[in-house]
Design a protein around this motif. Sequence first.
Motif, PDB file in Angstrom:
ATOM      1  N   UNK A  17      -6.130   0.221  -9.052  1.00 50.44           N
ATOM      2  CA  UNK A  17      -5.638   0.548  -7.703  1.00 50.44           C
ATOM      3  C   UNK A  17      -6.316   1.829  -7.241  1.00 50.44           C
ATOM      4  N   UNK A  18      -7.152   1.729  -6.246  1.00 48.93           N
ATOM      5  CA  UNK A  18      -7.874   2.901  -5.747  1.00 48.93           C
ATOM      6  C   UNK A  18      -7.030   3.635  -4.717  1.00 48.93           C
ATOM      7  N   UNK A  22      -8.809   0.400   1.680  1.00 52.60           N
ATOM      8  CA  UNK A  22      -9.549  -0.845   1.911  1.00 52.60           C
ATOM      9  C   UNK A  22      -9.866  -1.603   0.624  1.00 52.60           C
ATOM     10  N   UNK A  23      -9.634  -0.961  -0.521  1.00 53.43           N
ATOM     11  CA  UNK A  23     -10.024  -1.613  -1.768  1.00 53.43           C
ATOM     12  C   UNK A  23      -8.934  -2.594  -2.218  1.00 53.43           C
ATOM     13  N   UNK A  24      -9.400  -3.627  -2.871  1.00 53.48           N
ATOM     14  CA  UNK A  24      -8.561  -4.763  -3.227  1.00 53.48           C
ATOM     15  C   UNK A  24      -7.251  -4.375  -3.921  1.00 53.48           C
ATOM     16  N   UNK A  25      -7.345  -3.559  -4.972  1.00 63.82           N
ATOM     17  CA  UNK A  25      -6.138  -3.211  -5.726  1.00 63.82           C
ATOM     18  C   UNK A  25      -5.118  -2.501  -4.855  1.00 63.82           C
ATOM     19  N   UNK A  26      -5.602  -1.600  -4.021  1.00 65.46           N
ATOM     20  CA  UNK A  26      -4.727  -0.865  -3.112  1.00 65.46           C
ATOM     21  C   UNK A  26      -4.041  -1.822  -2.132  1.00 65.46           C
ATOM     22  N   UNK A  27      -4.816  -2.755  -1.605  1.00 62.84           N
ATOM     23  CA  UNK A  27      -4.269  -3.718  -0.632  1.00 62.84           C
ATOM     24  C   UNK A  27      -3.132  -4.519  -1.279  1.00 62.84           C
ATOM     25  N   UNK A  28      -3.361  -4.997  -2.496  1.00 66.39           N
ATOM     26  CA  UNK A  28      -2.327  -5.804  -3.169  1.00 66.39           C
ATOM     27  C   UNK A  28      -1.065  -4.964  -3.388  1.00 66.39           C
ATOM     28  N   UNK A  49      -3.439  10.384 -10.097  1.00 66.94           N
ATOM     29  CA  UNK A  49      -2.093  10.689 -10.575  1.00 66.94           C
ATOM     30  C   UNK A  49      -1.030   9.938  -9.790  1.00 66.94           C
ATOM     31  N   UNK A  50      -1.090  10.075  -8.472  1.00 64.15           N
ATOM     32  CA  UNK A  50      -0.112   9.390  -7.624  1.00 64.15           C
ATOM     33  C   UNK A  50      -0.849   8.682  -6.485  1.00 64.15           C
ATOM     34  N   UNK A  51      -0.379   7.483  -6.152  1.00 66.70           N
ATOM     35  CA  UNK A  51      -0.914   6.750  -4.994  1.00 66.70           C
ATOM     36  C   UNK A  51       0.275   6.226  -4.203  1.00 66.70           C
ATOM     37  N   UNK A  52       0.263   6.480  -2.887  1.00 68.23           N
ATOM     38  CA  UNK A  52       1.408   6.130  -2.029  1.00 68.23           C
ATOM     39  C   UNK A  52       2.709   6.642  -2.655  1.00 68.23           C
ATOM     40  N   UNK A  53       2.613   7.804  -3.276  1.00 67.30           N
ATOM     41  CA  UNK A  53       3.757   8.439  -3.926  1.00 67.30           C
ATOM     42  C   UNK A  53       4.310   7.669  -5.126  1.00 67.30           C
ATOM     43  N   UNK A  54       3.535   6.743  -5.655  1.00 69.45           N
ATOM     44  CA  UNK A  54       3.910   6.029  -6.887  1.00 69.45           C
ATOM     45  C   UNK A  54       3.185   6.667  -8.064  1.00 69.45           C
ATOM     46  N   UNK A  55       3.847   6.707  -9.224  1.00 72.62           N
ATOM     47  CA  UNK A  55       3.196   7.182 -10.454  1.00 72.62           C
ATOM     48  C   UNK A  55       2.070   6.227 -10.846  1.00 72.62           C
ATOM     49  N   UNK A  56       0.924   6.794 -11.231  1.00 72.90           N
ATOM     50  CA  UNK A  56      -0.197   5.973 -11.673  1.00 72.90           C
ATOM     51  C   UNK A  56      -0.324   6.074 -13.189  1.00 72.90           C
TER      52      UNK A  56
END
Lengths: 452, 452
Positions: A17-18, A22-28, A49-56
């Motif tokens: 998940x980038x 626009x990248x596939x993992x992020x979109x899903x 570390x965090x994406x959309x405020x979710x723990x990575x």
Amino acid sequence: MNLDKFFKAKSIAIIGVSKNPNKVGHVIFRNLLDGHYAGRIYIINPNADRILNYKVNKTILEIKEQVDVAVCCVPAELSLKVIEQCGKKGIKHVVMVTAGFSEVGDTKTEEKLVRLLDKYKIKIIGPNCLGTLDVHTKLDTLFIPRYRMKRPKPGSISFACQSGAVASTILDLAATEGYGFAKVVSYGNALNVDESDLLEYLGEDEETKVICFYIEGIKNGRKFIDIAKKVTQKKPVIVVKGGITSEGSKAALSHTASLAGDVEIYKGMFKQTGIIHCESLEEMFNAARILEKSVGPKGNKVQIITNGGGYGIVTTDAVINNRLIMAEMDKKVVAELKKNFPPIVIVSNPMDLVGDATTERYNIAIKAALEDKNVDIIIVVALLQTPLITPDIIDIISEYDELRMKPIVCVSTGGDFVMTLRRSLEDNGVPCFTFPEEAVRAVKHLVEYYVK
Amino acid sequence: MNLDKFFKAKSIAIIGVSKNPNKVGHVIFRNLLDGHYAGRIYIINPNADRILNYKVNKTILEIKEQVDVAVCCVPAELSLKVIEQCGKKGIKHVVMVTAGFSEVGDTKTEEKLVRLLDKYKIKIIGPNCLGTLDVHTKLDTLFIPRYRMKRPKPGSISFACQSGAVASTILDLAATEGYGFAKVVSYGNALNVDESDLLEYLGEDEETKVICFYIEGIKNGRKFIDIAKKVTQKKPVIVVKGGITSEGSKAALSHTASLAGDVEIYKGMFKQTGIIHCESLEEMFNAARILEKSVGPKGNKVQIITNGGGYGIVTTDAVINNRLIMAEMDKKVVAELKKNFPPIVIVSNPMDLVGDATTERYNIAIKAALEDKNVDIIIVVALLQTPLITPDIIDIISEYDELRMKPIVCVSTGGDFVMTLRRSLEDNGVPCFTFPEEAVRAVKHLVEYYVK
């Protein structure tokens, strides 16, 4: 093959998940959040570390809880490592959207991938696919943003599709036109879950009433035939075959490495197994809608009821060209109708209620056709633009349709006013079409399935 | 035959305008007002003083000023009297929407009507027709309310239609889908202005680029053939023939009293005269849109550019099934393209720019196909749902299309997002289609017309 986990997973991990939206993992990831998927979601990226405020998580192995399905979005060259990790983590179901294997000539990596899947007993959808969608559980791994591609409402058509593009665009169209779906799967290179497995699974699936397939090639013909013969006894299976010409077949080879095979062999197989073969995607979804909604007809005798003479003629031409039969209503019924109608009405087949037809004329005509044993199927061509048609025609047609006595199919051509009324009809379960020819062709498939 | 007055009349009288807003005469009156027709309007009703605050005349003879066109909406039994009065008033052009003549077996009244028309040298559209529409002058005698049936925007497709229902519903659909029309005429029983006269007139008409016909029967075959041969040299003529089966032909007899005739004779005539024959209304308007918008191709070699492998295959199948040729691009061009694209792109025909295609990839591919002499027609399948396609793809395709070098046709399947982008493309003059099969069939008709 039981594939329930792919559609009813309670936890899902997206690997790759980038931060780039626009990248596939992020979109899903975004789609699962926005679509209100109720299960747990984990996201993997070694460099964030965090994406959309979710723990990575750095790798899938970091996750303590059970993961039912992993969605693999990393480039092909990293996919083997990721599958190895999935295996070690005990994940048994992977959706791999990654492309760049046999379809671009890299059979070696694909073979290594197959060996890893065998070793860890992992079932895979893909690679080189768009993903899966369960409209009821909202498990959605299709990598197209929701604003670009709407998801359809819940329904009972399921669609297995060897092409991601075909799957996504048809769903988007269906969502806009208000048609409902159950399960959708774009299965790409089909490494160990192939069209036969999907057919078997959807055949057992209680949420699925009609199965649609877009296939380019069939991996194991014998297996497919055996399963298809059984499934078509239970529910209709409709197929569009991509690469039906030799030029199209060549293109299929570079697309999903499918050996598309000889046309006549396919046509023979469809006939032998009771599969409904359609020439185009449009025809397939017209057939699916009528098969989802209509009661089965007892025969192939069609009565046309219209308020437009030209439409009556064009519909008649279509009935004959599709080798259906024009019904001949009982003489007593005809005499009775003539008493009830002004002389300008043509009580025949097509029955032309003419341009000043009222809703009540339709009421009388449909009731008579429903009760007449010489009629198996009723096509109501209702040109809703004419001044004396009131919107309660929708209720009248819907109520007759609900009796489930005979298939009632509607044709209404037009713009916003017509579409507004037509959508209510559709919502009430009456299959509606824009043009007579497409309606009759769909009726033909309904007859094909029910009348032996 | 010069029929300009029917479309460019500066004054119009509606005979038989009721106070009841559902009645035909009233609807036509309202439509002229609401549609901003710029000419003078007179209304006739012996039993009313004012309607919609307009002065009502008892008979046409009360009107002092010149009347270019009279629209006759009275019942059949009053029509002879009305025509007699029109004759005395010196009116030479009548649109008669009234039904109930030869099409319901009353040939006697119709014969009397013909004699009256002869006596006063009146040209008539109808009876038993829906009326006429000139989208440019806004002269609109179609008796369907505007809220039920939208009027299309100005364009250069003209449509002559023997069925009122077919005319109205197709216009309504066209208006909603944003296609433009010039002149529309529903000519019903065609007493002294028949399909041949309309064909001749539309052939001369400068606002008309493409002529569409829905016909059930032809009154004078020799005349039609002679005129058609000339007109098809100047502009494309597309025909759907209602009653192409013997059952449909029987229905045509009760509809417009047309002897629909033998199928093979019609097919032979279409071929001999250069008329484009379509099997369905949908096919006709797809053909009309492409013939209206596209430059003529030099040959029949098609290059497909797509970002969805499945669509490439389905489009290829359609190209072959429609007996067009898959183009083979110049080897140097192919080599150059391969340098510019990542290895996953399949530089072939179909050219598959794959799911992560950017707008720039389309730019490069379309430019190459435009410049390659081995390509006559370009079909761009743009699945606009994919994340890396930016809306400026619309500008790029439109700009290449504007060069008028080769026909560029677009296929985009989908919902609201896609339709929004697609409508801009259409507005910029690029013909767009939902499904590959319909696009290719339209291309086939384009080739049929231009490539001898």
